[in-house]
Design a protein around this motif. Structure first.
Motif, PDB file in Angstrom:
ATOM      1  N   ASP A   1       0.833  -1.189   0.000  1.00 23.00           N
ATOM      2  CA  ASP A   1       0.000   0.000   0.000  1.00 23.00           C
ATOM      3  C   ASP A   1       0.873   1.246   0.000  1.00 23.00           C
ATOM      4  O   ASP A   1       2.097   1.185  -0.091  1.00 23.00           O
ATOM      5  CB  ASP A   1      -0.958   0.011   1.185  1.00 23.00           C
ATOM      6  CG  ASP A   1      -2.189   0.849   0.904  1.00 23.00           C
ATOM      7  OD1 ASP A   1      -2.927   0.502  -0.035  1.00 23.00           O
ATOM      8  OD2 ASP A   1      -2.402   1.842   1.598  1.00 23.00           O
TER       9      ASP A   1
ATOM     10  N   HIS B   1      -6.899   5.222   3.526  1.00 22.62           N
ATOM     11  CA  HIS B   1      -5.688   4.453   3.228  1.00 22.62           C
ATOM     12  C   HIS B   1      -4.588   4.780   4.236  1.00 22.62           C
ATOM     13  O   HIS B   1      -3.868   3.884   4.701  1.00 22.62           O
ATOM     14  CB  HIS B   1      -5.207   4.752   1.808  1.00 22.62           C
ATOM     15  CG  HIS B   1      -5.753   3.818   0.786  1.00 22.62           C
ATOM     16  ND1 HIS B   1      -5.155   2.630   0.456  1.00 22.62           N
ATOM     17  CD2 HIS B   1      -6.870   3.891   0.015  1.00 22.62           C
ATOM     18  CE1 HIS B   1      -5.855   2.022  -0.475  1.00 22.62           C
ATOM     19  NE2 HIS B   1      -6.901   2.769  -0.765  1.00 22.62           N
TER      20      HIS B   1
ATOM     21  N   GLN C   1      -4.877   5.832   7.333  1.00 24.38           N
ATOM     22  CA  GLN C   1      -5.194   5.242   8.629  1.00 24.38           C
ATOM     23  C   GLN C   1      -5.022   3.724   8.601  1.00 24.38           C
ATOM     24  O   GLN C   1      -4.561   3.122   9.576  1.00 24.38           O
ATOM     25  CB  GLN C   1      -6.626   5.609   9.036  1.00 24.38           C
ATOM     26  CG  GLN C   1      -6.820   7.082   9.349  1.00 24.38           C
ATOM     27  CD  GLN C   1      -5.993   7.526  10.544  1.00 24.38           C
ATOM     28  OE1 GLN C   1      -5.868   6.811  11.538  1.00 24.38           O
ATOM     29  NE2 GLN C   1      -5.424   8.721  10.443  1.00 24.38           N
ATOM     30  N   THR C   2      -5.384   3.113   7.497  1.00 27.18           N
ATOM     31  CA  THR C   2      -5.191   1.671   7.364  1.00 27.18           C
ATOM     32  C   THR C   2      -3.712   1.326   7.379  1.00 27.18           C
ATOM     33  O   THR C   2      -3.295   0.328   7.986  1.00 27.18           O
ATOM     34  CB  THR C   2      -5.844   1.167   6.062  1.00 27.18           C
ATOM     35  OG1 THR C   2      -7.226   1.511   6.075  1.00 27.18           O
ATOM     36  CG2 THR C   2      -5.710  -0.338   5.930  1.00 27.18           C
TER      37      THR C   2
ATOM     38  N   ARG D   1      -2.716   1.405  10.956  1.00 27.76           N
ATOM     39  CA  ARG D   1      -3.241   0.244  11.690  1.00 27.76           C
ATOM     40  C   ARG D   1      -2.490  -1.028  11.337  1.00 27.76           C
ATOM     41  O   ARG D   1      -2.266  -1.885  12.185  1.00 27.76           O
ATOM     42  CB  ARG D   1      -4.723   0.051  11.369  1.00 27.76           C
ATOM     43  CG  ARG D   1      -5.663   1.069  12.004  1.00 27.76           C
ATOM     44  CD  ARG D   1      -7.092   0.825  11.540  1.00 27.76           C
ATOM     45  NE  ARG D   1      -7.486  -0.550  11.770  1.00 27.76           N
ATOM     46  CZ  ARG D   1      -8.217  -1.273  10.924  1.00 27.76           C
ATOM     47  NH1 ARG D   1      -8.592  -0.754   9.757  1.00 27.76           N
ATOM     48  NH2 ARG D   1      -8.549  -2.516  11.220  1.00 27.76           N
ATOM     49  N   ALA D   2      -2.124  -1.153  10.070  1.00 27.63           N
ATOM     50  CA  ALA D   2      -1.436  -2.358   9.611  1.00 27.63           C
ATOM     51  C   ALA D   2       0.053  -2.332   9.915  1.00 27.63           C
ATOM     52  O   ALA D   2       0.748  -3.309   9.610  1.00 27.63           O
ATOM     53  CB  ALA D   2      -1.641  -2.519   8.108  1.00 27.63           C
TER      54      ALA D   2
ATOM     55  N   TRP E   1       2.669  -2.792   6.367  1.00 30.76           N
ATOM     56  CA  TRP E   1       1.880  -3.950   5.937  1.00 30.76           C
ATOM     57  C   TRP E   1       2.343  -5.193   6.691  1.00 30.76           C
ATOM     58  O   TRP E   1       2.335  -6.297   6.166  1.00 30.76           O
ATOM     59  CB  TRP E   1       1.927  -4.141   4.419  1.00 30.76           C
ATOM     60  CG  TRP E   1       3.278  -3.918   3.811  1.00 30.76           C
ATOM     61  CD1 TRP E   1       4.285  -4.801   3.710  1.00 30.76           C
ATOM     62  CD2 TRP E   1       3.743  -2.698   3.203  1.00 30.76           C
ATOM     63  NE1 TRP E   1       5.370  -4.233   3.091  1.00 30.76           N
ATOM     64  CE2 TRP E   1       5.063  -2.950   2.765  1.00 30.76           C
ATOM     65  CE3 TRP E   1       3.189  -1.448   2.988  1.00 30.76           C
ATOM     66  CZ2 TRP E   1       5.823  -1.968   2.137  1.00 30.76           C
ATOM     67  CZ3 TRP E   1       3.954  -0.495   2.359  1.00 30.76           C
ATOM     68  CH2 TRP E   1       5.248  -0.758   1.933  1.00 30.76           C
TER      69      TRP E   1
ATOM     70  N   PRO F   1      -5.990  -5.424   8.020  1.00 27.20           N
ATOM     71  CA  PRO F   1      -6.676  -4.151   7.740  1.00 27.20           C
ATOM     72  C   PRO F   1      -6.886  -3.883   6.254  1.00 27.20           C
ATOM     73  O   PRO F   1      -7.858  -3.219   5.876  1.00 27.20           O
ATOM     74  CB  PRO F   1      -5.742  -3.109   8.375  1.00 27.20           C
ATOM     75  CG  PRO F   1      -5.060  -3.848   9.482  1.00 27.20           C
ATOM     76  CD  PRO F   1      -4.844  -5.225   8.936  1.00 27.20           C
ATOM     77  N   TYR F   2      -6.021  -4.405   5.396  1.00 26.64           N
ATOM     78  CA  TYR F   2      -6.213  -4.204   3.966  1.00 26.64           C
ATOM     79  C   TYR F   2      -7.359  -5.058   3.432  1.00 26.64           C
ATOM     80  O   TYR F   2      -8.066  -4.650   2.498  1.00 26.64           O
ATOM     81  CB  TYR F   2      -4.914  -4.490   3.217  1.00 26.64           C
ATOM     82  CG  TYR F   2      -3.829  -3.510   3.570  1.00 26.64           C
ATOM     83  CD1 TYR F   2      -3.975  -2.168   3.260  1.00 26.64           C
ATOM     84  CD2 TYR F   2      -2.682  -3.907   4.247  1.00 26.64           C
ATOM     85  CE1 TYR F   2      -3.007  -1.243   3.600  1.00 26.64           C
ATOM     86  CE2 TYR F   2      -1.713  -2.990   4.600  1.00 26.64           C
ATOM     87  CZ  TYR F   2      -1.874  -1.667   4.277  1.00 26.64           C
ATOM     88  OH  TYR F   2      -0.921  -0.750   4.626  1.00 26.64           O
TER      89      TYR F   2
ATOM     90  N   GLU G   1      -9.966  -5.613   5.216  1.00 28.06           N
ATOM     91  CA  GLU G   1     -11.121  -4.834   5.653  1.00 28.06           C
ATOM     92  C   GLU G   1     -11.349  -3.634   4.740  1.00 28.06           C
ATOM     93  O   GLU G   1     -12.495  -3.261   4.460  1.00 28.06           O
ATOM     94  CB  GLU G   1     -10.919  -4.367   7.094  1.00 28.06           C
ATOM     95  CG  GLU G   1     -10.839  -5.497   8.111  1.00 28.06           C
ATOM     96  CD  GLU G   1     -10.501  -4.987   9.499  1.00 28.06           C
ATOM     97  OE1 GLU G   1     -10.327  -3.759   9.653  1.00 28.06           O
ATOM     98  OE2 GLU G   1     -10.398  -5.806  10.428  1.00 28.06           O
ATOM     99  N   LEU G   2     -10.260  -3.042   4.254  1.00 29.53           N
ATOM    100  CA  LEU G   2     -10.377  -1.866   3.391  1.00 29.53           C
ATOM    101  C   LEU G   2     -11.130  -2.184   2.106  1.00 29.53           C
ATOM    102  O   LEU G   2     -11.788  -1.320   1.524  1.00 29.53           O
ATOM    103  CB  LEU G   2      -8.980  -1.320   3.077  1.00 29.53           C
ATOM    104  CG  LEU G   2      -8.882  -0.015   2.291  1.00 29.53           C
ATOM    105  CD1 LEU G   2      -9.610   1.116   3.012  1.00 29.53           C
ATOM    106  CD2 LEU G   2      -7.413   0.360   2.080  1.00 29.53           C
TER     107      LEU G   2
END
Length: 750
Positions: A27, A460, A462-463, A466-467, A470, A475-476, A478-479
């Motif tokens: 990401d 993106h 925030q994800t 959280r991740a 990566w 979390p990805y 979930e995205l």
């Protein structure tokens, strides 16, 4: 054996690709090239080619987006047209890695490295930090991996001892094909960088060979042939370059980039240490990187041993012309990478034609990595020679230097296997490509969806936090639930109102924003409050989304203001319906606006009604009816419009107008679209800032929109003719060479 070792070493960091069942989900801090950009784009193009459609336009992304100008390299195009998504991606990357590895191996041999040194070069370049980080940018990688192959062909073609003219002609034509592959890969900056390297190498060879040169006529003949091959290679990319050129005219990149813009995302000079210690400043893959963005533009690790051997080889063999060229190429490229930190890039920016067209001077890092790989090969070769002259060989065994060199190659492969794979987290494709529950919910609610996720770039970011980069890919997964912004369109045929794209029309950016210019109309009308975990909505958002045909809003948080109807919650996504939306509608009246800013103000005005009023800023004064005239003559009847057919080049609409008015199609306005009402041409106006409007007389009508991608047809013909010329050149040279070989033995016998 050397080729086998190059293959194994080059693929080792990416061994999971050999299962043909994985996708990597690297990401970014705003949206990923592989997550949301290039992979989804290639999937869409492959789907169209598979169904016999020219991939020139898609209505599933960005409320309509040109695909003409997308990557058209034969290898990638074939893979994504013939194979499922995961198998296509994995095979494509495997081929690119092997081209990089074996190209660097062969080039190192041309630089007089022995086989072991060449193995090191192949492993180091294919496993380099540049390729590892840019794998999410398929167009870049599919361009630069051919750089060593192109240099090999040039070196052979310029060799004064080449056996026959037919052989030289064959090499030049093959170089033209390689350059065509690079241009067709769809990333002009990387092709431009490769062209600069090719030109520098040819200039070097001409200067070095001046004492050995034959007649000046021979030199002119060779350089003329090279110029023709290069021109044909560039022309073969016309099907990509011409549409990109046309798209650039209507984008924010319509003019040359200024100095500040070209260099504002600069290389961080302390990252020079990462050539020796790859994560000395932290690792972006676990979000521990301590430097400024972007790590993936700054990372060029090719193995500690490779870097040290490159220094050793440069010192010990610096007097050899080929080594001196590699040294100068590597140093100058790195000075370019440094951008604003030295005056060198500014001089190049001012003097070298074309340099002002691109940003990210850090992308010259691929030249640095190739130079280090070649110098590392030279250094390892020299180390073996030096070890043979010491007591080491006589005290132990004569094979000791070879064993040490082999151990360095194996150690480098393991080194890169440890450090590089973390930049590309891989997940099972069957899980990643399985549609999330949100797809089923939206499909059950409407047959013509168009989704929008507010502030998906913030989501993106925030994800990514959280991740932890990566480190944790959950979390990805979930995205994906919010389908933001490209995944739903490409994988599950859920069109999106906006998207992540490299270049888009500036009026589309005015409405939806992009990664270069995030503030936009809708950006101001909605906000994701991550602390309060709520979606804050401007009162005008609902009718603005109706204007643009948005059927559903997806958000990770519930709305704070009751603006939409909740359809359901699936995973992390709250799914809201936009009531009264329509992709195509009859509108009674037009209002002239002087600027897009005026149009924005009108769209959010309390009394604006998308069913009653269309905003035009490029229509003639005679276009009518006006708002007041339409209201005065209104008979109270409702208009009707439905889409009856759609493909990559056409949208067909059946419409019925109760009075003279307008048809609003909530698809992106773009040059190349024409319209007919009952087979009679009619002008298309840019309406409501970014979509299409036409005048529609009273009565029932058949409306047809047709797209001819600007530059595509002309570019396709140029590409076909240039490729045909190169193939005929290759065929003629091969035939002549074979005929000469057949005649020579006969003459000898006679």
């Amino acid at each position: 054996m050397a080729r086998i070792l190059v293959t194994l070493g080059g693929l080792l960091p990416y061994w999971r690709l050999l299962t043909f069942g994985v996708i990597y989900v690297t990401d970014d801090y705003f949206a990923s090239d592989i997550f949301n950009g290039e992979l989804t784009g290639r999937v869409l193009v492959g789907q169209m080619v598979r169904h016999g459609e020219a991939p020139v336009w898609t209505g599933t992304l960005c409320s309509g987006l040109p695909l003409a100008g997308s990557a058209a390299d034969p290898i990638g195009l074939a893979a994504f047209s013939l194979l499922p998504t995961a198998a296509a991606l994995d095979l494509f990357v495997i081929v690119l890695l092997l081209v990089a590895a074996h190209g660097a191996y062969t080039l190192a041999r041309r630089f007089d490295a022995d086989r072991t040194g060449a193995v090191l070069a192949g492993i180091a370049f294919a496993g380099s930090g540049y390729i590892a980080c840019q794998l999410k940018h398929l167009a870049i990688v599919s361009t630069v991996v051919w750089l060593p192959v192109g240099l090999v062909l040039l070196d052979r073609a310029l060799d004064r001892d080449i056996a026959t003219r037919a052989r030289r002609a064959l090499l030049l034509a093959t170089f033209g094909l390689v350059f065509a592959e690079q241009v067709l890969s769809g990333f002009p900056q990387s092709a431009y960088i490769c062209a600069l390297v090719y030109g520098s190498f040819v200039l070097f060879r001409v200067v070095v060979d001046r004492r050995r040169a034959g007649s000046w006529r021979d030199s002119v003949t060779v350089l003329t042939g090279l110029g023709i091959a290069t021109a044909l290679g560039a022309a073969a990319g016309a099907v990509v370059l011409l549409p990109l050129f046309e798209l650039g005219h209507v984008s924010d990149r319509a003019e040359a980039l200024g100095w500040e813009w070209s260099t504002r995302l600069a290389y961080w000079p302390p990252n020079v240490l990462t050539f020796l210690v790859p994560y000395i400043h932290g690792d972006i893959s676990n979000n521990s990187y301590a430097g400024p963005p972007f790590f993936w533009e700054d990372y060029g690790y090719v193995g500690a041993a490779t870097f040290l051997l490159a220094i050793y080889g440069a010192v010990r063999e610096r007097r050899r012309p080929m080594v001196a060229f590699a040294i100068m190429l590597t140093l100058i490229a790195y000075l370019f990478v440094l951008g604003q930190a030295t005056p060198v890039f500014h001089v190049a920016y001012m003097l070298i034609p074309g340099m002002k067209m691109f940003r990210f001077p850090t992308r010259f890092l691929v030249v640095v990595d190739l130079g280090l790989a070649l110098l590392g090969a030279v250094g390892l070769t020299r180390l073996r020679i030096d070890l043979l002259s010491t007591r080491l060989a006589s005290r132990f065994r004569p094979q000791a230097p070879a064993l040490i060199a082999g151990a360095i190659c194996i150690g480098t492969a393991i080194d890169l296997f440890v450090h590089q794979p973390r930049q590309n987290p891989m997940v099972a494709a069957r899980e990643w490509l399985a549609p999330p529950a949100a797809v089923r919910t939206i499909r059950a609610d409407t047959s013509q969806p168009r989704t929008f996720t507010p502030h998906h770039r913030d989501l993106h970011r925030q994800t990514f936090i959280r991740a932890q980069g990566w480190t944790d890919v959950r979390p990805y997964f979930e995205l994906r639930d919010v389908l933001a912004p490209n995944t739903g369109a490409a994988y599950w045929n859920i069109p999106s109102a906006d998207c992540y794209a490299g270049i888009t029309a500036r009026w589309s950016v005015d409405v939806w924003g992009d990664h270069n210019r995030e503030p936009s109309l809708v950006w101001y009308l909605a906000n994701l409050d991550f602390e309060a975990r709520t979606l804050r909505i401007h009162p005008a958002l609902a009718k603005v989304l109706r204007t643009y045909g948005v059927s559903h809003v997806l958000s990770p948080f519930p709305e704070q203001e009751p603006a939409f109807d909740l359809v359901g919650r699936e995973g992390m996504a709250y799914i809201y319906r936009v009531s009264g939306t329509a992709r195509v509608r009859f509108v009674r009246a037009a209002r002239q606006v002087a600027t897009d800013r005026d149009a924005m103000a009108r769209l959010v005005a309390p009394d604006f009604d998308p069913d009653e009023e269309i905003l035009l800023d490029d229509a003639a004064d005679a276009v009518h009816p006006s708002v007041s005239d339409a209201r005065a003559s209104s008979n109270g009847g409702a208009g009707r419009a439905i889409i009856t057919h759609e493909d990559a080049r056409h949208v067909v609409i059946e419409a019925e107008a109760p009075q003279d008015g307008f048809l609003l199609l909530a698809d992106t306005f773009h040059p190349g679209w024409t319209a007919q009402v009952d087979a009679t041409p009619t002008p298309i106006y840019r309406a409501n800032i970014s979509v299409r409007g036409i005048q529609l007389p009273k009565g029932r009508h058949d409306v047809r929109f047709t797209y001819e991608a600007p530059g595509f047809t002309r570019g396709l013909w140029i590409t076909v003719l240039a490729m045909a010329a190169l193939l005929l050149w290759i065929g003629g040279a091969a035939y002549t060479g074979r005929r000469n070989r057949a005649i020579s033995p006969a003459e000898s016998t006679g």
